[in-house]
Design a protein around this motif. Sequence first.
Motif, PDB file in Angstrom:
ATOM      1  N   ALA A 247       0.827  -1.173  -0.015  1.00  0.00           N
ATOM      2  CA  ALA A 247       0.116  -0.030  -0.106  1.00  0.00           C
ATOM      3  C   ALA A 247       0.904   1.320  -0.066  1.00  0.00           C
ATOM      4  O   ALA A 247       0.562   2.212  -0.840  1.00  0.00           O
ATOM      5  CB  ALA A 247      -1.068   0.101   0.996  1.00  0.00           C
ATOM      6  N   THR A 248       1.960   1.344   0.608  1.00  0.00           N
ATOM      7  CA  THR A 248       2.670   2.355   0.773  1.00  0.00           C
ATOM      8  C   THR A 248       3.437   2.711  -0.436  1.00  0.00           C
ATOM      9  O   THR A 248       3.400   3.735  -0.947  1.00  0.00           O
ATOM     10  CB  THR A 248       3.886   2.028   2.062  1.00  0.00           C
ATOM     11  OG1 THR A 248       3.075   1.958   3.137  1.00  0.00           O
ATOM     12  CG2 THR A 248       4.897   3.552   1.975  1.00  0.00           C
ATOM     13  N   ASP A 249       3.871   1.279  -1.150  1.00  0.00           N
ATOM     14  CA  ASP A 249       4.598   1.607  -2.462  1.00  0.00           C
ATOM     15  C   ASP A 249       3.703   2.463  -3.390  1.00  0.00           C
ATOM     16  O   ASP A 249       4.143   3.001  -4.392  1.00  0.00           O
ATOM     17  CB  ASP A 249       5.136   0.108  -2.878  1.00  0.00           C
ATOM     18  CG  ASP A 249       6.056  -0.097  -2.160  1.00  0.00           C
ATOM     19  OD1 ASP A 249       6.996   0.513  -1.462  1.00  0.00           O
ATOM     20  OD2 ASP A 249       6.628  -1.397  -2.124  1.00  0.00           O
ATOM     21  N   GLY A 250       2.296   1.907  -3.408  1.00  0.00           N
ATOM     22  CA  GLY A 250       1.383   2.310  -4.236  1.00  0.00           C
ATOM     23  C   GLY A 250       1.043   3.864  -4.048  1.00  0.00           C
ATOM     24  O   GLY A 250       1.120   4.750  -5.080  1.00  0.00           O
ATOM     25  N   TYR A 251       0.887   4.154  -2.819  1.00  0.00           N
ATOM     26  CA  TYR A 251       0.682   5.566  -2.548  1.00  0.00           C
ATOM     27  C   TYR A 251       1.672   6.529  -2.748  1.00  0.00           C
ATOM     28  O   TYR A 251       1.558   7.419  -3.378  1.00  0.00           O
ATOM     29  CB  TYR A 251       0.529   5.467  -1.030  1.00  0.00           C
ATOM     30  CG  TYR A 251       0.145   6.937  -0.504  1.00  0.00           C
ATOM     31  CD1 TYR A 251      -1.260   7.470  -0.655  1.00  0.00           C
ATOM     32  CD2 TYR A 251       0.822   7.552   0.511  1.00  0.00           C
ATOM     33  CE1 TYR A 251      -1.459   8.649  -0.075  1.00  0.00           C
ATOM     34  CE2 TYR A 251       0.679   8.925   1.123  1.00  0.00           C
ATOM     35  CZ  TYR A 251      -0.724   9.365   0.769  1.00  0.00           C
ATOM     36  OH  TYR A 251      -1.109  10.527   1.555  1.00  0.00           O
ATOM     37  N   GLU A 252       2.992   6.315  -2.404  1.00  0.00           N
ATOM     38  CA  GLU A 252       4.173   7.085  -2.758  1.00  0.00           C
ATOM     39  C   GLU A 252       4.332   7.039  -4.281  1.00  0.00           C
ATOM     40  O   GLU A 252       4.878   7.917  -4.810  1.00  0.00           O
ATOM     41  CB  GLU A 252       5.434   6.631  -1.645  1.00  0.00           C
ATOM     42  CG  GLU A 252       5.037   6.966  -0.240  1.00  0.00           C
ATOM     43  CD  GLU A 252       4.680   8.386  -0.046  1.00  0.00           C
ATOM     44  OE1 GLU A 252       4.963   9.292  -0.913  1.00  0.00           O
ATOM     45  OE2 GLU A 252       4.326   8.740   1.140  1.00  0.00           O
ATOM     46  N   GLY A 253       4.368   5.776  -4.747  1.00  0.00           N
ATOM     47  CA  GLY A 253       4.758   5.679  -6.310  1.00  0.00           C
ATOM     48  C   GLY A 253       3.681   6.595  -6.815  1.00  0.00           C
ATOM     49  O   GLY A 253       4.366   7.105  -8.034  1.00  0.00           O
ATOM     50  N   ALA A 254       2.541   6.735  -6.567  1.00  0.00           N
ATOM     51  CA  ALA A 254       1.515   7.555  -7.174  1.00  0.00           C
ATOM     52  C   ALA A 254       2.140   9.131  -7.142  1.00  0.00           C
ATOM     53  O   ALA A 254       1.984  10.031  -7.900  1.00  0.00           O
ATOM     54  CB  ALA A 254       0.073   7.602  -6.630  1.00  0.00           C
ATOM     55  N   ARG A 255       2.609   9.383  -6.082  1.00  0.00           N
ATOM     56  CA  ARG A 255       2.860  10.785  -5.448  1.00  0.00           C
ATOM     57  C   ARG A 255       4.292  11.048  -6.706  1.00  0.00           C
ATOM     58  O   ARG A 255       4.230  12.217  -7.109  1.00  0.00           O
ATOM     59  CB  ARG A 255       3.715  10.848  -4.315  1.00  0.00           C
ATOM     60  CG  ARG A 255       3.761  12.372  -3.963  1.00  0.00           C
ATOM     61  CD  ARG A 255       4.596  12.626  -2.498  1.00  0.00           C
ATOM     62  NE  ARG A 255       4.099  11.738  -1.586  1.00  0.00           N
ATOM     63  CZ  ARG A 255       3.172  12.352  -0.666  1.00  0.00           C
ATOM     64  NH1 ARG A 255       2.775  13.573  -0.751  1.00  0.00           N
ATOM     65  NH2 ARG A 255       2.706  11.365   0.465  1.00  0.00           N
ATOM     66  N   GLU A 256       5.138  10.154  -6.961  1.00  0.00           N
ATOM     67  CA  GLU A 256       6.314  10.449  -8.118  1.00  0.00           C
ATOM     68  C   GLU A 256       5.439  10.447  -9.300  1.00  0.00           C
ATOM     69  O   GLU A 256       6.177  11.514 -10.071  1.00  0.00           O
ATOM     70  CB  GLU A 256       7.138   9.172  -7.871  1.00  0.00           C
ATOM     71  CG  GLU A 256       8.064   9.044  -9.274  1.00  0.00           C
ATOM     72  CD  GLU A 256       9.202  10.142  -9.373  1.00  0.00           C
ATOM     73  OE1 GLU A 256       9.332  10.528 -10.542  1.00  0.00           O
ATOM     74  OE2 GLU A 256       9.367  10.970  -8.624  1.00  0.00           O
ATOM     75  N   LYS A 257       4.585   9.885  -9.888  1.00  0.00           N
ATOM     76  CA  LYS A 257       3.613  10.010 -10.817  1.00  0.00           C
ATOM     77  C   LYS A 257       3.329  11.480 -11.129  1.00  0.00           C
ATOM     78  O   LYS A 257       3.346  12.014 -12.250  1.00  0.00           O
ATOM     79  CB  LYS A 257       2.521   9.124 -11.045  1.00  0.00           C
ATOM     80  CG  LYS A 257       3.198   7.481 -11.227  1.00  0.00           C
ATOM     81  CD  LYS A 257       2.104   6.553 -11.267  1.00  0.00           C
ATOM     82  CE  LYS A 257       2.522   5.158 -11.517  1.00  0.00           C
ATOM     83  NZ  LYS A 257       1.511   4.038 -11.607  1.00  0.00           N
TER      84      LYS A 257
END
Length: 407
Positions: free
Chosen positions: A63-73
């Motif tokens: 979940a953290t990877d998805g959440y923070e990965g979206a921030r990079e997007k």
Amino acid sequence: MNVQEIRKMFPILDQEVNGKPLVYLDSAATSQKPAQVIDKISEYYRGYNSNVHRGVHTLGTLATDGYEGAREKVRKFINAKSTEEIVYTRGTTTALNLVAQSYGKANVGAGDEIVITPMEHHSNIIPWQQVAKETGATLKYIPLQKDGTISLEDVEKTVTSNTKIVSVMHVSNVLGTVNPVKEIAAIAHKHGAVMVVDGAQSTPHMKIDVQDLDCDFFALSGHKMVGPTGIGALYGKKALLEKMEPIEFGGEMIDFVGLYESTWKELPWKFEGGTPIIAGAIGLGAAIDFLEEIGMDNIEAHEQKLANYAMERLSEIDGLTIYGPKHRAGVVTFNCDDVHPHDVATVLDAEGIAVRAGHHCAQPLMKWLDVTATARASFYLYNTEEDVDALVKGLIKTKEYFGHVFG
């Protein structure tokens, strides 16, 4: 990828409304969502639903990877320098309020000026009204030209050495006006003011580069750019965000909490108190993936073509008043003879055509236009010239109906 292929990716468009094929012309209010975004949100809830940051277990990490990965997007999508400059919010309204309540109140005082325009959405008027009331600052307005555009000469006259904040929408949700925010930012900076941009209506429709615009803050909403509701972002220059205080306090945003004193996390998390909108952020990331696959330049060109076609076709209808400049984004706002916009929208709805009617959260602009309300058709990447033709046909039918009733 052509528009018919794109349309197949939006499940909601494949339906009838009131026995007619749906013609959705209300994307300025909220866009429809492609299957890729819907599936990504479902995937999170079905496969790795968990809170972020705190957990060390597998689901929490995913979940953290998805959440923070979206921030990079998001960072890449608008070309911010760092993810530290991307703060998740509930949308543009929350983002603008964050700037007003945190930066505005701390940096504006009696005798200072806040400069906006009469075309602003209420979410870029009311927060500044409140700051002005609480600090004793003066709220000033850049006048509009007759066609609903802004003159840089007027900006130069309005912004002074007393101006601390200039806040302008990038694209008008009513007029379709594309404001020269890069040039306005340069004028603001020349006088020592910060530049705030409401990007709700521009981010879904054109390529955004916050470094090129040189704005200090930029707000956007996910639901207008094929993403889910309830998620958005605030971009802020790191040096400014670091000096700002949070306006929401609680879990997630803290570093250390004592009985009488607490300290905050580093950027951007000090502004994200409580359990965040995890599914929304992941859905926003999927929306960005989708838009980048289509290509923002392609989307803008398609909408420009539709806007031009709509202006041409609607101009053929007698008694129709169209508001705004000739060159515009994919929004056409109009009134039809003496028929109330709500009645226009009701008749169009009976034909399966969805448009917006009302003041569009822009009552000062309605007053400037000398109307109480308007009807608005707004276009996006899934709309076609056939949709415009259906709108024209529906408006002609509306005129005939009310001409018969009142004629």
